[in-house]
Enzyme design. Sequence first.
Site, PDB file in Angstrom:
ATOM      1  N   HIS A 188     -63.543  -1.015 112.701  1.00 25.98           N
ATOM      2  CA  HIS A 188     -62.764  -1.703 113.732  1.00 25.98           C
ATOM      3  C   HIS A 188     -63.103  -1.139 115.103  1.00 25.98           C
ATOM      4  CE1 HIS A 188     -59.389   1.085 114.837  1.00 25.98           C
ATOM      5  NE2 HIS A 188     -59.481   1.524 113.595  1.00 25.98           N
ATOM      6  N   ASP A 196     -60.683   7.177 116.514  1.00 27.80           N
ATOM      7  CA  ASP A 196     -60.081   6.014 115.853  1.00 27.80           C
ATOM      8  C   ASP A 196     -60.162   4.793 116.760  1.00 27.80           C
ATOM      9  OD1 ASP A 196     -58.657   4.348 114.176  1.00 27.80           O
ATOM     10  OD2 ASP A 196     -56.707   5.172 114.723  1.00 27.80           O
ATOM     11  N   GLU A 221     -57.520  -4.548 114.548  1.00 25.96           N
ATOM     12  CA  GLU A 221     -57.155  -3.805 113.339  1.00 25.96           C
ATOM     13  C   GLU A 221     -55.834  -3.088 113.538  1.00 25.96           C
ATOM     14  OE1 GLU A 221     -57.093  -0.110 110.726  1.00 25.96           O
ATOM     15  OE2 GLU A 221     -56.926  -0.363 112.879  1.00 25.96           O
ATOM     16  N   GLU A 222     -55.643  -2.548 114.739  1.00 27.72           N
ATOM     17  CA  GLU A 222     -54.437  -1.763 115.010  1.00 27.72           C
ATOM     18  C   GLU A 222     -53.183  -2.622 115.054  1.00 27.72           C
ATOM     19  OE1 GLU A 222     -54.458   1.269 114.766  1.00 27.72           O
ATOM     20  OE2 GLU A 222     -56.335   2.145 115.488  1.00 27.72           O
ATOM     21  N   HIS A 271     -53.815   8.220 117.368  1.00 30.72           N
ATOM     22  CA  HIS A 271     -52.990   7.234 118.075  1.00 30.72           C
ATOM     23  C   HIS A 271     -52.326   7.822 119.321  1.00 30.72           C
ATOM     24  CE1 HIS A 271     -52.484   3.982 114.714  1.00 30.72           C
ATOM     25  NE2 HIS A 271     -53.745   4.259 114.987  1.00 30.72           N
TER      26      HIS A 271
END
Length: 488
Positions: A273, A285, A317-318, A446
Amino acid sequence: MRRFVILISVLTSPLAQTTPAHAAGPGDEFAEQLVERVTGAAAEKHLRALQEIATANGGNRAAGTPGYVASRDYVAGILREAGYEVTLEPIQFVRSWSETTPPVLNMTGLAAKSYAANQDFRTFRPSPAGDVTAQVQAVDLTLPPSAQTSSTSGCEESDFNGFVAGRIALIQRGTCPFVEKVVNADAAGAVGVIVFNEGQEGRTESEPLDIGEWRAGIPMVYADFAVGQELAATPGTTVRLKVDAALALATDHNVLAESPSGDPRNVVMVGAHLDSVPEGPGINDNGSGSAAILAVAEELAKVQVTNKVRFAFWAAEELGLLGSDQYVASLPPAERDRIRLYLNFDMVASPNYAYKLYDGDDSDRAGAPAGPPGSDLIEAQLAAFYRARGLTSVGTDFDGRSDYGPFIAAGIPAGGIFTGGEGLKTAQEATLFGGTAGAAYDACYHRACDTIANYAATALDVNADAIADSTARFAFDLSAIPTRTPAG
């Protein structure tokens, strides 16, 4: 000339010394050479470009932002320059969602009772608006709950065998993502969904949750365990379920690139992603996975392969695996059957890393079951690479939190690498991989600090090579992977 030289050397150089999951052949020779050509430095170059994009665009690369658009265009440009046919596939996501009035959940009739909004139950964001009154029907509940989380309520289409269309589905939390439960309920004809917490200590109360799913088009709420238990205890109960909300959608794009060569009836998909969370640049990420497969794609384009290779950089994706989910859902059955396997790379350079491979054969006996047939062979192929390097690897569960989820749900074998997120590294893993036991694999998961300073160069280098190795081998030989339904 460069492509010609590589192809000739693939066919004539000595057999590879690494341990493949199948008989030695041209694919093994090319794997050895591709690993040589794919470097950590090449992946790091792309990571730095993604950081520069985030810095120039408000500090993130989240879906729906200029940072994502710039990331998309950067990746597409690199792929086109390498010689790929690139497609920007539009996908939808929720731009905004708000409740106009509090939700309603009432039992009607002789047992009339009103549950307290935002106390006994809450609206799942981003639930569509809806006002339905219908019988509640329980779906494969585990009552009383087991001591450990084990409910599979609503996780399988078969859970809804006997479900009466036009009723409200009563589903228990557990095992699979909320989205899967909602999608299965919608497919069974439910007009609304009540998911209630599973019931163990710490899993009794509802809480605000955004599941990123709206396409079912039905109202959906999340309730306390006590609410679900009460509704389940009175079969045939009729309830009114109302959600009053405003929902606005927007569009972003997956980036898809096909190898110039290869049999289109046999497709090897490699994905990561591309979006970050709004809180930060998303360098580990999932800049790490995106950068690694982009480096592999650049080198893979220089040779003719037997099977078509399709690289995917997923949007949103998130927000709930939206890019990969909408991609798989849009494929006609024949096109879906041409995808022989899917390799997923999400967070492959965590600072306190472990080399984790998705547990395709469920040998760890933890969480989700084994992946579709062939997933075990993907895991074995990746594990062989680490062994050949004198390294070790451990399993990680198919927990549904990354883009392999929609592929597995469609019966497509999947596998990949994960170096850990917000979870804590175990003492055993610290012995195997170094690093700090009891600390998060990625303390910046995150968060705003997921910057260019937040990745392990060693893990990125090793895993870029592992990705190159497995991609190359499957690009030349899929004989070990079970054949799916013949494509038209």
